[in-house]
Design an enzyme around this catalytic site. Structure first.
Site, short mmCIF file in Angstrom:
data_model
loop_
_atom_site.label_atom_id
_atom_site.label_comp_id
_atom_site.label_asym_id
_atom_site.label_seq_id
_atom_site.Cartn_x
_atom_site.Cartn_y
_atom_site.Cartn_z
N LYS A 25 -6.10 -18.03 36.76
CA LYS A 25 -7.55 -17.03 37.59
C LYS A 25 -8.83 -17.22 37.58
CE LYS A 25 -3.35 -13.51 36.67
NZ LYS A 25 -2.46 -12.73 35.85
N GLY B 65 10.05 -6.63 28.84
CA GLY B 65 9.67 -6.42 29.83
C GLY B 65 8.60 -8.02 30.34
N LEU C 118 9.85 -17.67 51.14
CA LEU C 118 9.66 -19.24 50.34
C LEU C 118 10.22 -18.08 48.33
CD1 LEU C 118 7.65 -22.11 51.16
CD2 LEU C 118 10.09 -21.28 52.00
#
EC number: 1.1.1.3
Lengths: 434, 434
Positions: B203, B185, B6
């Site tokens: 996290k 980026g 997915l």
């Protein structure tokens, strides 16, 4: 779940302590209690009243304990080839799972043990055999299972790392640093296995086998110890902004692996250069994952016991679930490349005659063997004239042939030292500093 | 073994590539081939001819694919809470195992997913959700299973680490460094999740839950981002021989845990200080194992895909063996300590009146709150008079009450900045240099 413990020294004692201290956590993690069925020791009568354990558990009959019908898991912490191999094999054949930290045995004859475990459909785990509590074998065996590991490089022997750290810090010679290591408990009475690199070579074989899914034994590992490393070598390294470390380096290409243990110069800005004392650190490089580093205490009773307990929980869980934990795989069947074909760089110290033309003569020998020189430095006058050359990477065979021929030059009085140079990673430093 | 993928972005694309490139290795490691059953994407018609995969596998019907009868394992790489939660839950309920990198979902609602996996007796693995390819979750879940983890501290967000590294290296302000990160980026168009610490907090919740065998959600995590960090703070840190890092810190004592994410000064000689750019590194401290460090690329398509594949192999193997891999456990049920009770140190910058007695006044406020001062430095004259205080550890509540009262002093013109100070380990440096 009944555990037979073979050996109750430094590590075994800590295993007993942890089994007691973590009793309820371990039960929660495994799903049932972990109980000591017995502890095999040389002298069962010795006073061990400081250990939280029923004294009647101690026995001198290791093989009897390892093969007892009620024992589920055998933890072997005695070390050495025999009788450990017989105990482990007998236990596996009777369907018991085994946890061991026995690097010498695994590196010499791991394959037959893995086969015995597979035949009996039981687990054989050994995280404690390399770098104590640093999780290295499980990441290699499982986390990187979907990746291709291309290189393993690290410091896996604390004794030699302590000695080399002291030589670097104090300028001491090898003998003096070894004595200090012995005094402080970092070196054993007979330090041969450590200082000659046998211990590191066994660990290198285990790491390479797991990393590359192939069979590697200790005899496949090219091995040089640190006994020939001199204070002058350490000083030479310093002049190059380097330190000397005993490295284990395993690499693979498409159809072969190379595994070696030897002292080498590495640049001060390389992360392994800062790993001092009895600490261990290992770089693992994989195609997709890139470069990973693992660091921690590489020895000691408690850290090693932590690794044993981690394995014990894994093995107990898989036993309870009726399945095997992830076993050693060696489907790749890669050949072991001879040391002569390995690509490396050399740092060469020569005592030379103080006369014009020496450098040209030396350079022509390198050229004849198609070895490219990175730097060359001539210094000192008269009897003290020396020439230091550092090469670009070439095969070890080319380099050793070059050195052999240099030794025969009339203008070269002596080849003072030859040391490999590794870890011009840069990649770590560069990408890390991005 | 049929895999439904997915999402086919940065990471998904690399997963497809690795599944193809490592086909035979994966088959050898799992015991049967791993086959893609389908790939759910938003635009199935898009040209993806560079991917080594049959174009007919692409579909826009994610839920249809995730629940298809022939699918064994669902790999979810879309992220976000919904519809990912529905897809994963539906797949688990139908007895499919799931591999995901969805940190936001796991941190918000992991418990219900772990329960769904347990109820269906299937696996839910998520190594890719924290620090990409660095094996962190598996060591916590398995290697340290026989030990008690007491502390996890690390750098787990590459975007903020890049920004803070640039601010340190160039003296740039936050806005400028953020712009550079975007151009290169390293920051997304909407960088909120990174710069406000939400990503690191998710996290931290996942790491703390696994490390301490308890339930921790993102809302349990004290969170401060880096948007308030100024060039002046970075300069202050430099004067202290420190750098500023966005740290995730999770600790446990006997019956509670604390989990927090905030910028902090750490000494330059601390190993985390040298972790620059988009890299991640995490220290794990356990009672027996001592201190371990893990380092590597914390993001990126290939490293994250490596973690996904590692999980995929583990889950496929356990499925083939008819057992579950080691699941998340939360038996410990520890309370979460409020931030006010957490012990930490402060670095406080005050603009003060240039007159005698200011230091004494400030010191008496610290004393009134029973906060011990480590150093205090007064400099500048007239309008530039500043006072910099660094405290010894105290509770966060004591420290923030102290700062609130300092702000009210007539001689304090402004509280310029307040920054926590962490990582006076020394222990690493000292033992490491033994």
């Amino acid at each position: 779940m009944k555990i037979a413990l073979l050996g109750c020294g430094n590590v075994g004692t800590e295993v007993v302590r942890l089994l007691d201290a973590q009793r309820s956590d371990l039960e929660a993690r495994v799903g049932e209690p972990l109980e000591l069925a017995g502890i095999a020791v040389r002298r069962p009568g010795k006073d061990r009243s400081d250990l939280p354990v029923d004294p009647s558990l101690f026995t001198a009959d290791a093989i009897g304990l390892a093969t007892r019908a009620d024992v589920d898991i055998v933890v072997e912490l005695v070390g050495g080839i025999e009788p450990a191999r017989t105990w482990i094999t007998s236990a596996l054949e009777l369907g018991k799972s085994v946890v061991t930290g026995n690097k010498a045995l695994l590196a010499e004859d791991g394959a037959s043990l893995y086969e015995a475990a597979a035949a009996a459909n039981v687990d054989l785990y050994y995280e404690a055999s390399v770098a104590a509590a640093i999780p290295l074998l499980r990441p290699l065996r499982e986390s990187l299972h979907g990746d291709t590991v291309t290189r393993v490089m690290g410091i896996v022997n604390g004794t030699t790392n302590f000695i080399l750290s002291r030589m670097t810090q104090t300028g001491a010679g090898f003998a003096e640093a070894l004595e200090e290591a012995g005094d402080l408990g970092y070196a054993e009475a007979d330090p041969t296995a450590d200082i000659e690199g046998y211990d590191a070579a066994a660990k290198a074989a285990i790491l390479a086998g797991l990393a590359f899914h192939t069979r590697v034994t200790a005899s496949d590992v090219y091995r040089e110890g640190i006994t020939e490393v001199t204070a002058a070598d350490v000083a030479s390294a310093k002049r190059m902004d380097c330190v000397i470390k005993l490295l284990c380096i395993a690499t693979r290409d498409a159809d072969s692996v190379s595994v070696r243990v030897h002292p080498a110069m590495i640049p001060n800005d390389h992360p392994l250069a800062g790993v001092n004392g009895a600490y261990n650190a290992v770089f693992i490089e994989a195609e997709a994952a890139g470069q990973l580093m693992f660091y921690g205490a590489g020895a000691g009773g408690a850290p090693t016991a932590s690794a044993v307990l981690g394995d014990l929980v894994a093995v107990a869980r898989s036993r309870r679930g009726g399945a095997r934990a992830v076993p050693q795989s060696s489907y790749a069947q890669l050949a072991v490349r001879p040391m002569g074909e390995v690509i490396t760089s050399y740092h060469v110290n020569l005592d030379v005659d103080d006369e014009p033309g020496v450098l040209a003569e030396v350079a022509s020998v390198f050229a004849a063997h198609r070895v490219s020189m990175r730097t060359v430095r001539q210094s000192g006058r008269g009897d003290d004239a020396v020439l230091v050359a550092v090469t670009h990477p070439a095969t070890d065979a080319q380099l050793s042939a070059t050195v052999a021929e240099l030794a025969k030059l009339p203008t070269v009085r002596r080849v003072d030292s030859v040391m490999r140079v590794e870890g011009e990673l840069g990649r770590w430093a560069e990408t890390g500093a991005a």
